[in-house]
Design a protein around this motif. Structure first.
Motif, short mmCIF file in Angstrom:
data_model
loop_
_atom_site.label_atom_id
_atom_site.label_comp_id
_atom_site.label_asym_id
_atom_site.label_seq_id
_atom_site.Cartn_x
_atom_site.Cartn_y
_atom_site.Cartn_z
N PRO A 95 48.24 4.69 187.79
CA PRO A 95 48.56 3.29 187.47
C PRO A 95 49.18 3.15 186.08
O PRO A 95 48.79 3.85 185.14
CB PRO A 95 47.19 2.60 187.55
N ASP A 125 59.33 -4.58 188.64
CA ASP A 125 57.89 -4.47 188.82
C ASP A 125 57.17 -5.63 188.12
O ASP A 125 57.70 -6.27 187.19
CB ASP A 125 57.37 -3.16 188.23
N GLU A 184 49.12 -2.18 185.47
CA GLU A 184 49.64 -2.32 186.83
C GLU A 184 49.59 -3.79 187.25
O GLU A 184 48.58 -4.48 187.05
CB GLU A 184 48.81 -1.47 187.78
#
Length: 743
Positions: free
Chosen positions: A346, A376, A427
């Motif tokens: 992560p 992301d 993350e």
């Protein structure tokens, strides 16, 4: 130390003894390798740090040139009309100093290197602090004449704080009086570390022309217009004995700390260059040794070999231990963990620097684990907010290069995320909420008042203050409750003056800087009676109130600095009804907030109400409040009023040879020396000094002690001010009242 890279390149061009280390040719030869730096970790993250004016930016300029990042070398102070690449701010080029740390990236052979050039001036120490917080290694520059200097000590302490391995580069060997051996001796004595040269100079001062690599026992002569041609030769005959002596010294130092070298050294076995290099690398990464390189960045000598040292001896990201804290599921508890530089894990990144640009906030991030791709989502574990990454860039000074992803060990920047310095990004699905260890932020030591010259600029002024305080954790803004001044705090007067100049240039706001108003106090020294009649009966409702009593000093024997005041009701009978007594008490506590002489609070005073008189029709609470106010002013002036100023307990540490100058400076500032102590070469002085006289002392002390002196202050007490100073304080108060239209 020409290293394997030189040998490899010499084969490419077919010349074993003479070859060209061209900045562009060299970079192009390896572009075809097309490797991914965070998968095989051919990566170094380094910072260039040193005392001010040791040649950091000059060194970095040569690094960029030899690595093919720039096509020409430019002067630091911008006298050539261009200026050094990393000092891209106009202020930096005008003043010839680095103000902000600047990042770049380059290739050296098959190694990618992220470089941060940091300021040397102590006022901008936070730039060094946050750079070292995220770097894996460092280059510590020393002046070949001065050796270890005051800011060298500060930078070294920061490297120790973050356990940053370093190589040392002794610069300016072209200067008169340069002595690399004296510089190395100062490193050993003042930094208390194991260090030894891996090179010796060929010539010194104006005759410097090359270096002898005492590990490989080869001489390198720097030729060409910019020192880009490295002519590898045998060691000159007149330097063979010195080279052998210094090589033996290097091995001796390594034998003290490295078992493998110790065994061979005691057995008197010959050590190969590869064995010595391996030991240097092991002990450098273990923070037990620092190899010393040397040369002259300005004269284009030695920088390429130092870059080889960065590649050969400083750690890769996976050779550093980086710890943080992981929040456990369904609980607020955290457990200490180690981040693993694996792109499959992560994502964890640390926001270590902010900049405001025309495109919005630019956030510099170091990746410790996992990888991040454009598009992301990330989760800010500090503010607990989820954000999308729309733009990622690599920085080259103030130039931007778009990238699509970054993996473990990489340093890059992102736009459009809401965060502050020191935030951790994780993350985006919030399945892994970690927190990186924090960075050390030194407390500000200098305060200045600030205000815009033109009230029409208030909006831009406030915007500038907000921007700078977000960018720089050591730049702080507050409002003095008593003087209502805006006060900015920082690491030094230059630090704050630079921000004032940036306001003018970047926001078109001219400001006025000044010492913040000292928090004086007023009190009385003797008893005084009052008998005041307030009477008004000219038209409309009348006013009538008479108050009788006295004021006197009040000191708490258990705490002389209690600074309380007290209202005492000693009225007997009904001459003053209770509701009017309450009005008198309220008025008293209102008027002591702003004393009549300076506008500062009145302290250590007792107000005793003994009697009074009322009128059946015209008396009121308002009338008694007015009567109390004027009675207070009259009694205060009759009670020997004095102004109290804050005195500070000051401790100064300096070299024993400089104590007389420091004592004279303290006396000049009306300081009373209370104690002196000598501890070897260190002199410690304690004194009681008025705060009003301590502004600018930090700068003066640095000048008197060549930057080595340090001092600390803490509040001690408020003491009566000198009569001549009292008149000046009163005068300034009247000026402030006039400016506010209160007269």
């Amino acid at each position: 130390m020409f290293g394997r890279l030189f040998a490899h390149q010499s084969k490419l061009i077919g010349a074993a003894q003479k070859y060209q280390h061209s900045n562009i040719q060299f970079a192009n030869k390896f572009n075809a390798l097309s490797f991914n730096p965070y998968y095989n970790f051919c990566l170094r993250n380094i910072g260039i740090s040193a005392h001010i004016d040791s040649g950091k930016t000059t060194f970095t300029e040569r690094v960029l040139f030899y690595a093919g990042k720039i096509n020409a070398i430019h002067d630091v102070k911008g006298t050539d009309g261009v200026g050094a690449t990393m000092d891209f701010m106009d202020l930096e080029r005008e003043k010839g100093i680095t103000i902000q740390s600047a990042a770049t990236h380059l290739k050296w052979g098959n190694t990618s290197i992220n470089v941060i050039d940091t300021p040397g001036h102590v006022d901008f120490t936070i730039e060094v602090e946050r750079a070292l917080r995220v770097l894996d290694g460092g280059v510590l520059l020393l002046c070949g004449v001065a050796g270890v200097q005051p800011q060298t000590l500060t930078v070294f302490k920061q490297m120790v704080r973050y356990q940053v391995p370093r190589i040392i580069f002794i610069n300016k060997l072209d200067r008169m009086g340069a002595n690399p051996w004296a510089a190395i001796d100062s490193v050993r004595k003042r930094l208390n570390i194991h260090a030894a040269a891996v090179q010796i100079p060929i010539g010194i001062d104006q005759s410097l022309k090359g270096l002898v690599d005492i590990v490989e026992m080869k001489a390198i002569i720097f030729e060409g217009e910019s020192g880009e041609i490295l002519n590898v030769q045998d060691v000159p005959a007149n330097l063979i004995e010195l080279a052998k002596e210094k090589r033996h010294e290097l091995i001796e130092v390594l034998a003290e700390i490295d078992h493998q070298i110790e065994e061979k050294y005691l057995a008197e076995e010959e050590l190969t260059a590869e064995e010595i290099k391996a030991a240097i690398r092991r002990q450098t990464i273990a923070l037990k040794f620092s190899p010393v390189f040397m040369g002259s960045a300005f004269k284009n000598k030695g920088v390429q070999l130092a870059l080889d040292g960065v590649r050969d001896y400083l750690p890769k990201p996976d050779e550093r231990k980086n710890v943080g804290f992981l929040q456990k599921e369904d609980t607020q508890a955290e457990e200490k963990i180690e981040f693993i530089p694996d792109p499959k894990l992560p994502f964890v990144g640390y926001a270590f620097k902010l900049e405001e640009s025309k495109f919005g906030q630019l956030t510099y991030v170091r990746v410790y684990q996992g990888k991040l791709k454009r598009g992301d989502n990330v989760y800010n574990t500090t503010v607990k907010k989820r954000m999308k990454i729309s733009r990622m860039i690599k920085m080259h000074a103030n130039q931007m290069e778009e990238i699509n992803e970054a993996g473990p060990g990489e340093i890059f920047a992102i736009f459009g995320v809401e965060c502050a310095t020191g935030d951790t990004l994780c993350e985006g699905d919030m399945s892994y909420t970690a927190r990186c260890s924090s960075m050390h932020v030194p407390a500000p030591v200098v305060n200045l008042s600030i205000k815009p010259k033109d009230n029409k600029s208030s909006a831009k002024f406030n915007k500038a203050l907000k921007k700078f305080s977000r960018e720089d954790p050591t730049f702080r803004v507050s409002i003095d409750k008593e003087s209502e001044e805006i006060v900015i705090s920082g690491m030094g007067e230059l630090h704050l003056q630079i921000y004032a100049e940036r306001m003018r240039r970047e926001f078109d706001v001219d400001v006025i800087l000044g010492n913040p108003t000292v928090n004086y106090r007023e009190t009385i020294t003797q008893k005084a009676h009052f008998d005041y009649l307030h009477k008004k009966q000219s038209g409309g409702a009348g006013q009538f109130a008479r108050v009788i009593g006295f004021v006197e000093p009040m000191v708490n024997p258990e705490d002389p600095q209690d600074f309380s005041c007290q209202f005492v009701n000693k009225v007997i009978g009904t001459n003053v009804p209770n509701e009017y007594v309450t009005a008198c008490e309220k008025s008293f506590y209102d008027v002591i907030d702003k004393g009549p002489q300076t506008g500062y609070p009145v302290v250590n005073m007792k107000f005793v109400l003994e009697d009074g008189q009322t009128h059946v029709v015209d008396s009121s609470s308002n009338a008694f409040m007015i009567a109390t106010k004027y009675a207070f002013n009259k009694a205060f002036n009759d009670a020997g009023p004095v102004i109290l100023e804050p005195f500070m307990n000051v401790e100064v540490t300096c070299a024993a040879a400089e104590y007389q100058s420091v004592m004279a400076a303290i006396s000049k500032r009306r300081g009373l020396i209370t104690n002196t102590e000598s501890r070897g070469d260190i002199f410690i002085l304690n004194a009681d000094c008025p705060l009003s006289q301590m502004f600018g002392f930090a700068t003066e002390l640095r000048g008197l002690t060549s930057g080595q002196g340090e001092f600390s202050m803490e509040y001690k007490s408020h003491e009566p001010i000198d009569p001549s100073q009292a008149e000046e304080v009163k005068k300034q108060y009247q000026i402030r009242r006039k400016d506010k239209g209160q007269d």
